[in-house]
Enzyme design. Sequence first.
Site, mmCIF file in Angstrom:
data_model
loop_
_atom_site.group_PDB
_atom_site.id
_atom_site.type_symbol
_atom_site.label_atom_id
_atom_site.label_comp_id
_atom_site.label_asym_id
_atom_site.label_seq_id
_atom_site.Cartn_x
_atom_site.Cartn_y
_atom_site.Cartn_z
ATOM 1 N N LYS A 162 -31.137 -24.670 -14.530
ATOM 2 C CA LYS A 162 -32.335 -25.457 -14.861
ATOM 3 C C LYS A 162 -32.031 -26.960 -14.817
ATOM 4 C CE LYS A 162 -32.793 -23.515 -18.917
ATOM 5 N NZ LYS A 162 -31.625 -22.602 -18.866
ATOM 6 N N ARG A 218 -39.010 -22.302 -25.819
ATOM 7 C CA ARG A 218 -38.031 -21.221 -25.814
ATOM 8 C C ARG A 218 -38.413 -20.069 -26.717
ATOM 9 N NH1 ARG A 218 -33.191 -24.325 -24.212
ATOM 10 N NH2 ARG A 218 -31.441 -22.892 -24.155
ATOM 11 N N ARG A 222 -18.424 -24.250 -16.057
ATOM 12 C CA ARG A 222 -19.086 -25.571 -16.118
ATOM 13 C C ARG A 222 -18.205 -26.569 -16.866
ATOM 14 N NH1 ARG A 222 -25.010 -25.997 -18.476
ATOM 15 N NH2 ARG A 222 -24.058 -24.790 -20.163
ATOM 16 N N ARG A 253 -18.353 -27.495 -22.786
ATOM 17 C CA ARG A 253 -19.253 -27.429 -23.944
ATOM 18 C C ARG A 253 -18.800 -26.323 -24.890
ATOM 19 N NH1 ARG A 253 -25.408 -27.408 -21.626
ATOM 20 N NH2 ARG A 253 -25.607 -25.802 -23.218
ATOM 21 N N ARG A 258 -25.845 -16.410 -26.544
ATOM 22 C CA ARG A 258 -26.974 -17.166 -25.976
ATOM 23 C C ARG A 258 -27.811 -16.276 -25.054
ATOM 24 N NH1 ARG A 258 -23.856 -21.724 -23.204
ATOM 25 N NH2 ARG A 258 -25.861 -22.488 -22.450
HETATM 26 P P1 AP5 Z 1 -26.920 -25.923 -15.286
HETATM 27 O O1 AP5 Z 1 -27.818 -26.575 -14.306
HETATM 28 O O2 AP5 Z 1 -26.207 -26.778 -16.274
HETATM 29 O O3 AP5 Z 1 -27.695 -24.701 -15.997
HETATM 30 P P2 AP5 Z 1 -28.784 -24.678 -17.134
HETATM 31 O O4 AP5 Z 1 -29.742 -23.581 -16.809
HETATM 32 O O5 AP5 Z 1 -29.345 -26.048 -17.355
HETATM 33 O O6 AP5 Z 1 -27.855 -24.232 -18.331
HETATM 34 P P3 AP5 Z 1 -27.766 -24.670 -19.848
HETATM 35 O O7 AP5 Z 1 -26.594 -23.919 -20.405
HETATM 36 O O8 AP5 Z 1 -27.708 -26.165 -20.011
HETATM 37 O O9 AP5 Z 1 -29.073 -24.125 -20.412
HETATM 38 P P4 AP5 Z 1 -29.321 -23.659 -21.812
HETATM 39 O O10 AP5 Z 1 -30.754 -23.376 -21.696
HETATM 40 O O11 AP5 Z 1 -28.509 -22.585 -22.371
HETATM 41 O O12 AP5 Z 1 -28.809 -24.900 -22.686
HETATM 42 P P5 AP5 Z 1 -29.559 -26.141 -23.306
HETATM 43 O O13 AP5 Z 1 -28.708 -27.303 -23.094
HETATM 44 O O14 AP5 Z 1 -30.994 -26.174 -22.900
HETATM 45 O O15 AP5 Z 1 -25.843 -25.074 -14.453
HETATM 46 C C1 AP5 Z 1 -24.816 -24.347 -15.096
HETATM 47 C C2 AP5 Z 1 -23.526 -24.444 -14.236
HETATM 48 O O16 AP5 Z 1 -23.762 -23.820 -12.954
HETATM 49 C C3 AP5 Z 1 -23.101 -25.892 -13.906
HETATM 50 O O17 AP5 Z 1 -21.696 -25.923 -13.866
HETATM 51 C C4 AP5 Z 1 -23.693 -26.156 -12.494
HETATM 52 O O18 AP5 Z 1 -22.918 -27.085 -11.768
HETATM 53 C C5 AP5 Z 1 -23.625 -24.766 -11.873
HETATM 54 N N1 AP5 Z 1 -24.746 -24.482 -10.971
HETATM 55 C C6 AP5 Z 1 -26.066 -24.770 -11.178
HETATM 56 N N2 AP5 Z 1 -26.807 -24.318 -10.164
HETATM 57 C C7 AP5 Z 1 -25.935 -23.714 -9.299
HETATM 58 C C8 AP5 Z 1 -26.107 -23.031 -8.049
HETATM 59 N N3 AP5 Z 1 -27.320 -22.894 -7.494
HETATM 60 N N4 AP5 Z 1 -25.009 -22.550 -7.442
HETATM 61 C C9 AP5 Z 1 -23.779 -22.674 -8.006
HETATM 62 N N5 AP5 Z 1 -23.546 -23.313 -9.164
HETATM 63 C C10 AP5 Z 1 -24.620 -23.816 -9.808
HETATM 64 O O19 AP5 Z 1 -29.577 -25.728 -24.851
HETATM 65 C C11 AP5 Z 1 -28.392 -25.669 -25.620
HETATM 66 C C12 AP5 Z 1 -28.739 -25.265 -27.038
HETATM 67 O O20 AP5 Z 1 -29.641 -26.235 -27.622
HETATM 68 C C13 AP5 Z 1 -29.468 -23.923 -27.207
HETATM 69 O O21 AP5 Z 1 -28.559 -22.840 -27.219
HETATM 70 C C14 AP5 Z 1 -30.175 -24.138 -28.552
HETATM 71 O O22 AP5 Z 1 -29.279 -23.984 -29.619
HETATM 72 C C15 AP5 Z 1 -30.583 -25.599 -28.492
HETATM 73 N N6 AP5 Z 1 -31.947 -25.781 -27.943
HETATM 74 C C16 AP5 Z 1 -32.284 -26.453 -26.811
HETATM 75 N N7 AP5 Z 1 -33.605 -26.392 -26.614
HETATM 76 C C17 AP5 Z 1 -34.129 -25.672 -27.627
HETATM 77 C C18 AP5 Z 1 -35.456 -25.228 -27.959
HETATM 78 N N8 AP5 Z 1 -36.503 -25.538 -27.186
HETATM 79 N N9 AP5 Z 1 -35.606 -24.485 -29.086
HETATM 80 C C19 AP5 Z 1 -34.572 -24.183 -29.872
HETATM 81 N N10 AP5 Z 1 -33.294 -24.542 -29.605
HETATM 82 C C20 AP5 Z 1 -33.075 -25.283 -28.498
#
Ligand code: AP5
Length: 215
Positions: free
Chosen positions: A13, A88, A127, A160, A171
């Site tokens: 994402k 979410r 990552r 991370r 997660r």
């Molecule tokens: P990346 O693009 O970083 O993936 P992502 O989907 O953004 O993953 P996240 O782990 O950041 O999402 P998340 O939803 O768990 O975490 P968030 O920060 O929102 O890609 C991942 C890896 O793959 C990278 O190394 C990239 O280079 C590689 N990659 C990407 N695309 C690729 C491809 N096509 N091919 C090959 N490699 C690729 O949330 C973290 C925490 O915050 C949550 O657990 C929660 O505790 C809290 N939080 C955040 N938002 C909320 C909410 N709305 N409500 C409650 N808690 C929340």
Amino acid sequence: MKMILLGPPGVGKGTQAQILSREYRIPQISTGDILRSAIQAGSELGKRANQYMSKGELVPDEIMLGLIRERLFGDNPPEGYILDGFPRTLVQAEALNQLFAENKTRLDIVLLLDADEELILKRLSSRRVCRKCKAVYNLLTQPPAVDGICDKCGGPLYQRDDDKIETIQNRLAVYRRQTEPLINFYKSINLLKTVDSSGNPREVHQNIMKQLGGN
Ligand code: AP5
């Protein structure tokens, strides 16, 4: 354009939101990034959020809703944006719809990024993120030129806390339990399009553009 990127942790994402943000010249609003900055700053919000994030649990809805209300509908509200990581839970999705209605605006599209769990586990566990400029790398698919050092700013790369394998598993379980119901929610109001996200970032972007073009 107001869009949501929905999908499991690690599906890509953030990677796609950055590309779309450049292309459409609209901000990427990542609730995960906002919370991580608050943790780094040592603020009250950061302290509260860290209790949940470090375990892979979701931060409570009322905290997230306050934060998103301020960002989307506070002073200088952005005209368009890409929501990455919000909503979410069904409570968040319903409250967001309510906020759109109150502010006489609407969402254009929800893109569900889809890939199988084995691939997601690989992407997340390899990552690495720059501590200074937050650039995202992947040891398997997008490694830095010099081990452990950011290509863009020379800052140190780190893993991370929630990318450790036990936390990733939690997660994913939290995603299935609390976030997956949003798929039917957005399907039922005809906003959902699914994007195959198993290819490389460029291929995934092309798949997204097909969906946006057809919208
Ligand atoms: P990346 O693009 O970083 O993936 P992502 O989907 O953004 O993953 P996240 O782990 O950041 O999402 P998340 O939803 O768990 O975490 P968030 O920060 O929102 O890609 C991942 C890896 O793959 C990278 O190394 C990239 O280079 C590689 N990659 C990407 N695309 C690729 C491809 N096509 N091919 C090959 N490699 C690729 O949330 C973290 C925490 O915050 C949550 O657990 C929660 O505790 C809290 N939080 C955040 N938002 C909320 C909410 N709305 N409500 C409650 N808690 C929340």
